[in-house]
Design an enzyme around this catalytic site. Sequence first.
Site, PDB file in Angstrom:
ATOM      1  N   PHE A   9     -31.954 -16.765  51.507  1.00  0.00           N
ATOM      2  CA  PHE A   9     -31.245 -15.738  50.751  1.00  0.00           C
ATOM      3  C   PHE A   9     -31.405 -14.368  51.380  1.00  0.00           C
ATOM      4  O   PHE A   9     -30.542 -13.503  51.247  1.00  0.00           O
ATOM      5  CB  PHE A   9     -31.803 -15.678  49.326  1.00  0.00           C
ATOM      6  N   ASP A  23     -34.737 -25.823  40.550  1.00  0.00           N
ATOM      7  CA  ASP A  23     -35.664 -25.795  41.687  1.00  0.00           C
ATOM      8  C   ASP A  23     -37.099 -25.560  41.192  1.00  0.00           C
ATOM      9  O   ASP A  23     -37.776 -24.635  41.631  1.00  0.00           O
ATOM     10  CB  ASP A  23     -35.262 -24.716  42.691  1.00  0.00           C
TER      11      ASP A  23
END
Length: 318
Positions: free
Chosen positions: A19, A129
């Site tokens: 990210f 996650d």
Amino acid sequence: MRGEIMDYTICREIGKGGFGKVYEVKKKADQKSYALKIETNAPKAGRNSIINEIQAYSELQGCEKIPRLVDHGSYEGLTFLVLPLLKYSLKDLLERHPRFFTKKSATIVGKKLLNAIEFIHGKGRLHRDIKPENVMFGHNNRIYLVDFGMSAPYLRGDGSHIPEVGGKSVSGTLWYMSINTHRGIEQSRRDDLESLFYLLILLYKSRLPWMEPGASVSKKQEARTKEIKENLSVYDLCDGIHGKEHLIKFFQHISSLEFAEKPNYRYLNSLLDKIFHSNKELQGYKRAPKKEDTGLIRTSLWHKFISILSPFEVKYDG
């Protein structure tokens, strides 16, 4: 990156991933420290994980186990968010001392995470996650569930559940993802809970049978992990854990759920209570070490962690 981002002075880099990067920063106005997460490159067309994470945090404010969204914005075309600066992750703790947890302390962590997951699901979202890296400990001795970049709603605009579809790309972390996720089935509430189950096994036994530390994530590794999970019985997976009959029921409830079915969180919580109150310990420390023990975390970090988990009695929230 050096210098400043909007109202924040960058101190140091503390994390990075696909990210972007995470920095420890100080707010110019009050010199308080925070964690700032920012993209490293402007995203191409498609899903922006940091924008998705901002949306998730905005929806999830109000739970003491979800960090407060301090700030967010755009800097030179890059999206960023600001969160409280937390101390260390469950992964950090396990890497320093894999056998740190007693059965009781592991169960308390599980109860707190179950409560956080129930809250997230109650807001119509999935985490997707659940793993040790995303469990953090704060300066106020609270456990937090973080990193909502992969989070997604399971309810549509009209309040109906998303449909069950196959052929989905694998998303999540290999060691902790559910069997259905391995099979390419759309995720729902049951998948977050299966990931929590695997995390609990890790805390109770210090390892998972399919873990290969240092192994690169490849199609071959993915297939091997899927095969072990599919073929290993829950009885073997829980073998050696005192109170395993309750942990087996925990998994059986999750695996019995239909795609859109609401889990019975209260029942799952009661099973963790039964594990907690079973008499024997499997492993880990039974007491705090003596002061003369000078191991890396066996003194100060142990006492800090005991303060996080005290009192042992964790009440069901809701």
